[in-house]
Structure formats: structure tokens, C-alpha cells
Design a protein around this motif. Structure first.
Motif, PDB file in Angstrom:
ATOM      1  N   CYS A  37       0.427  -1.326   0.080  1.00 58.73           N
ATOM      2  CA  CYS A  37       0.285   0.275   0.138  1.00 58.73           C
ATOM      3  C   CYS A  37       0.782   1.252   0.297  1.00 58.73           C
ATOM      4  O   CYS A  37       0.305   2.532  -0.799  1.00 58.73           O
ATOM      5  CB  CYS A  37      -0.973  -0.148   1.132  1.00 58.73           C
ATOM      6  N   LEU A  38       1.971   1.482   0.574  1.00 60.56           N
ATOM      7  CA  LEU A  38       3.203   2.244   0.850  1.00 60.56           C
ATOM      8  C   LEU A  38       3.186   2.597  -0.596  1.00 60.56           C
ATOM      9  O   LEU A  38       3.510   3.998  -0.864  1.00 60.56           O
ATOM     10  CB  LEU A  38       3.891   2.275   1.142  1.00 60.56           C
TER      11      LEU A  38
ATOM     12  N   TYR B 276      -4.282   1.282   6.282  1.00 54.66           N
ATOM     13  CA  TYR B 276      -3.644   1.141   6.549  1.00 54.66           C
ATOM     14  C   TYR B 276      -4.256   0.162   8.516  1.00 54.66           C
ATOM     15  O   TYR B 276      -3.264  -0.731   8.376  1.00 54.66           O
ATOM     16  CB  TYR B 276      -2.042   1.936   7.221  1.00 54.66           C
ATOM     17  N   ARG B 277      -4.815   0.180   8.885  1.00 56.79           N
ATOM     18  CA  ARG B 277      -6.008  -0.770   9.660  1.00 56.79           C
ATOM     19  C   ARG B 277      -5.969  -1.960   9.026  1.00 56.79           C
ATOM     20  O   ARG B 277      -5.994  -2.692   9.598  1.00 56.79           O
ATOM     21  CB  ARG B 277      -6.606   0.050  10.432  1.00 56.79           C
ATOM     22  N   VAL B 278      -6.496  -1.493   7.747  1.00 50.81           N
ATOM     23  CA  VAL B 278      -6.923  -2.945   7.185  1.00 50.81           C
ATOM     24  C   VAL B 278      -5.885  -3.746   6.371  1.00 50.81           C
ATOM     25  O   VAL B 278      -5.764  -5.195   6.651  1.00 50.81           O
ATOM     26  CB  VAL B 278      -8.246  -2.176   5.965  1.00 50.81           C
ATOM     27  N   ALA B 279      -5.246  -3.088   5.930  1.00 42.56           N
ATOM     28  CA  ALA B 279      -3.504  -3.623   5.612  1.00 42.56           C
ATOM     29  C   ALA B 279      -2.798  -4.174   6.926  1.00 42.56           C
ATOM     30  O   ALA B 279      -2.153  -5.392   6.692  1.00 42.56           O
ATOM     31  CB  ALA B 279      -2.212  -2.147   5.161  1.00 42.56           C
TER      32      ALA B 279
ATOM     33  N   ALA C 109      -7.120   1.528  -3.366  1.00 40.78           N
ATOM     34  CA  ALA C 109      -7.499   2.644  -2.091  1.00 40.78           C
ATOM     35  C   ALA C 109      -6.046   3.546  -1.881  1.00 40.78           C
ATOM     36  O   ALA C 109      -5.811   4.897  -1.822  1.00 40.78           O
ATOM     37  CB  ALA C 109      -8.165   2.279  -0.922  1.00 40.78           C
ATOM     38  N   ALA C 110      -5.635   3.070  -1.558  1.00 38.83           N
ATOM     39  CA  ALA C 110      -3.875   3.097  -1.702  1.00 38.83           C
ATOM     40  C   ALA C 110      -3.463   4.433  -2.934  1.00 38.83           C
ATOM     41  O   ALA C 110      -3.268   5.760  -1.761  1.00 38.83           O
ATOM     42  CB  ALA C 110      -2.964   2.339  -0.718  1.00 38.83           C
TER      43      ALA C 110
END
Length: 379
Positions: free
Chosen positions: A73-74, A298-301, A245-246
Motif C-alpha cells: 500500500c505504501l 493502513y488499519r485494514v492492511a 484505495a492506497a
């Protein structure tokens, strides 16, 4: 901003520095994209492969660094913020998951190793009459001596025109429920019987129609189990929705920062327009929404990394829904705040609008995401 490990912070900082150096100016980006027509630059992507970034979510066995969903995601977020033309990354990362989970060793060696070296992969699911209703797939894979013959049409296939392979979902059985009898295949894009035709869009060369006419695939083209593509697809939805999303978080933040820069510099009635309450409050609302998106993604990741096999339909759909709708809103509001300049190609805001407005459609529309979320509550 969500808490990052030192390694994650260093990774993000490296991507930001690379983008400032290689895609930091409009002239650089125009040269890499043929003035915005191409969404992907193979040479720039190869440079990222040499840095080891493209294998962030892939096992070291195939040249990767074995990172998790947070690191993927990052990468999607920071390259999107930096306006790096690496549009092939999302479909490639999403395609990698089925190969890693269900592919044969030969498929993993070929596809996953290729990804870490800068090769692009595409996914071929949607059809003219099977979009949101993916179970309505009619593209047919018929048994023949030594393999299968593929006939049918796929559409909206992102990046097929420069991908190495298509991860094709075709119907191999018609009995049983609509979700049964679907199979995944690995199809080299140069296979005889495959024709790829670009679909012109507002955002340049991104998507394609793909036609299969008596396309022969050997038995070892099957990815995973015969007739079991549906559960294999479902297992990868976390990664697709989170990465989309990211990516839109990065684009939304870039649109926001561009808007803030403009309203600080633009003066009317003797003072910067950002000092007017109407715009100041608009900026405050958008900043708050983007912060919520970041924390959610990032919580879901983190949840996905803690339990890689766990299905997170509610949370992943929430992240995709919230972030794509927010990014689109930021770009629309950015155009409004910049006035005519927001509409002019001299500035990036109009490209932010084109990039974000479709994000609430691809990868599952906002309506579908809401429906999924509702179902998780028993509705």
C-alpha cells in the motif's frame, strides 16, 4: 498520519525522493507519458525493479523482499502521490496473489520472478454482459486434446496491451450455480487467437477489449484448481480493494496539496483566496477526510498482514469506498477552488480529476462496495 515502522518510513522516503528526482516536474512527466497519453513507462518501472521495490509483496524465493500488504500500500500510495507513470503496478500486484497462492511452481517461477524484474501482468474478468455481476461470465474454455480452446470476449482489461500474461477467468462448466464452473488460466498475451484492442478513454491508454478465437491453452495453463476460480478470486479481494484505495489516497493527497498551494498564492480582493472562510473550511473538511482514509487503509492492511488468509470483505470494501469517493471529491473541489485554472491542462488538477473520477467505478463500483458492506451486517 498512521504510525510506520522505521523500515516503512525509510521505504516511503526513498520512493518520495525517487519521484521528486524522476517525475517531479511537468516536463519530466510529459516526456515519460507522451504528454499524458501513456499511463505506464517501462523504463521507469525497470528502474524501480532494480531498486527491489516491485517485489515488495513477493517471496524472496522469486526475487522479492517478502513485505506485507502495508508495504504494498505504501508503494501504491507514494508512487501515486509522486505522479509516477507506473500504472501497471496495481493489476500486477493483484494478479500476483492467485499465482502465489494457487499457481504451480513453474507458474510462480515464470510470473512472480518476472514481476520482480519489472514485467507487468493483467487480469481478464469483465465482459460486455458481466461487469459488477462477475458470475455472469460466458467466455468459454472447452476441453480439447491436450488442453482447452478459449472463445469469447473480455472488456475493460487494464494494461493488457503491455502485459506479459492475462490472468483469464473463463467458464469451464455450465452445470451447478453460476459461481461454479469457472477456471483461471495463465495466457501469454502473444498466444495465437488472442486479439487486444484498446478502448479510448478520458485518461489515455489504459483499458482494452480482448477477443479469444479458438485460442489453444495447454493443460498446464490452469491456475489452481479446475472449476474453482470463484473462491480463488474471493481470496484476493482484500489486496485489490486495498491497493486501489492506497493509490487513490496518494492521488487525493496530491490533488489536495496542489489545491492548497494554489489558494495560498492566488490573490483576489487584495488577499490570498485561501484566507476566505468558504475555502478555508473546504480545505479543513478535505484534510479531515483524507486523514480518515489513511487511518482506515493502513488499519485494514495491518489486519491483513496479521492474518493473511483472513477474508475482510467489510473492511476492504469500506477502505475502497471511502477513499475513492474522497479522492474524487478532493479533485472536484480542487477544480472549483482553482476556477478556470483547475480546468486548464497547464495545471495538474484536471488530470487529478480524470484519474479519480473513474476510481469509484473500477475494481467494483461504490454501489457494489456498499452492497457488500451491507451484506456483512446480514442485510
Amino acid at each position: 498520519m498512521h504510525a510506520r515502522t522505521p523500515e516503512q518510513a525509510s521505504f516511503a522516503a526513498s520512493i518520495d525522493a525517487f519521484c521528486r528526482a524522476r517525475t517531479g516536474t511537468r516536463a519530466q512527466r510529459d516526456a515519460l507519458t507522451q504528454h499524458g497519453v501513456e499511463a505506464h513507462n517501462a523504463r521507469l518501472y525497470a528502474e524501480m525493479a532494480e531498486l527491489g521495490w516491485l517485489g515488495v509483496g513477493i517471496s524472496p524465493k522469486y526475487g522479492g523482499s517478502d513485505g506485507g500488504m502495508a508495504e504494498m500500500c505504501l508503494f501504491a500510495e507514494r508512487t501515486s502521490y509522486g505522479l509516477a507513470p507506473v500504472g501497471g503496478y496495481i493489476t500486477t500486484a493483484v494478479a500476483a496473489s492467485p499465482y502465489a497462492k494457487f499457481g504451480s511452481e513453474a507458474q510462480k517461477e515464470k510470473v512472480l520472478t518476472g514481476i520482480t524484474r519489472g514485467r507487468v501482468e493483467a487480469i481478464s474478468i469483465s465482459e460486455p454482459d458481466a461487469g459488477s455481476d462477475a458470475a455472469a461470465i460466458t467466455c468459454r474454455a472447452t476441453r480439447t486434446s491436450g488442453g482447452f480452446l478459449i472463445n469469447g470476449q473480455k472488456t475493460w482489461c487494464s494494461n493488457a496491451h503491455f502485459a506479459d500474461h492475462l490472468l483469464l477467468v473463463a467458464r469451464t462448466q455450465s452445470s451447478g450455480s453460476r459461481h461454479e464452473g469457472l477456471t483461471m488460466f495463465c495466457v501469454p498475451t502473444g498466444t495465437p487467437g488472442v486479439e487486444i484492442r484498446g478502448i479510448p478513454t478520458l485518461n489515455g491508454k489504459e483499458v482494452n477489449d480482448v477477443f479469444f478465437t479458438d485460442c489453444f491453452l495447454p493443460e498446464d495453463s490452469v491456475v489452481g484448481r479446475l472449476d474453482q476460480a470463484w473462491p480463488q478470486l474471493m481470496s484476493g479481494l482484500n489486496s485489490e480493494r486495498l491497493l486501489l484505495a492506497a493509490s487513490m489516497l496518494g492521488r487525493g493527497r496530491r490533488a489536495f496539496d496542489d489545491a492548497v498551494t494554489y489558494v495560498k498564492e492566488r490573490k483576489q480582493f487584495g488577499k490570498p483566496i485561501g484566507s476566505f472562510q468558504a475555502l478555508k473550511h473546504r480545505i479543513a473538511d478535505l484534510a479531515t477526510e483524507l486523514e480518515c482514509c489513511e487511518l482506515l487503509i493502513y488499519r485494514v492492511a495491518q489486519m491483513a498482514d496479521e492474518a493473511p488468509d483472513r477474508m475482510l470483505p467489510r473492511e476492504a470494501s469500506m477502505a475502497k469506498l471511502k477513499t475513492t469517493e474522497t479522492a474524487k471529491r478532493v479533485a472536484i473541489e480542487g477544480v472549483q477552488m482553482m476556477g478556470g485554472y483547475g480546468y486548464a491542462t497547464e495545471y495538474d488538477m484536471e488530470s487529478h480529476l480524470r484519474a479519480t473520477v473513474i476510481s469509484t467505478v473500477f475494481g467494483g463500483t461504490s454501489e457494489i462496495q456498499r452492497d457488500i458492506i451491507g451484506k456483512t451486517f446480514g442485510l
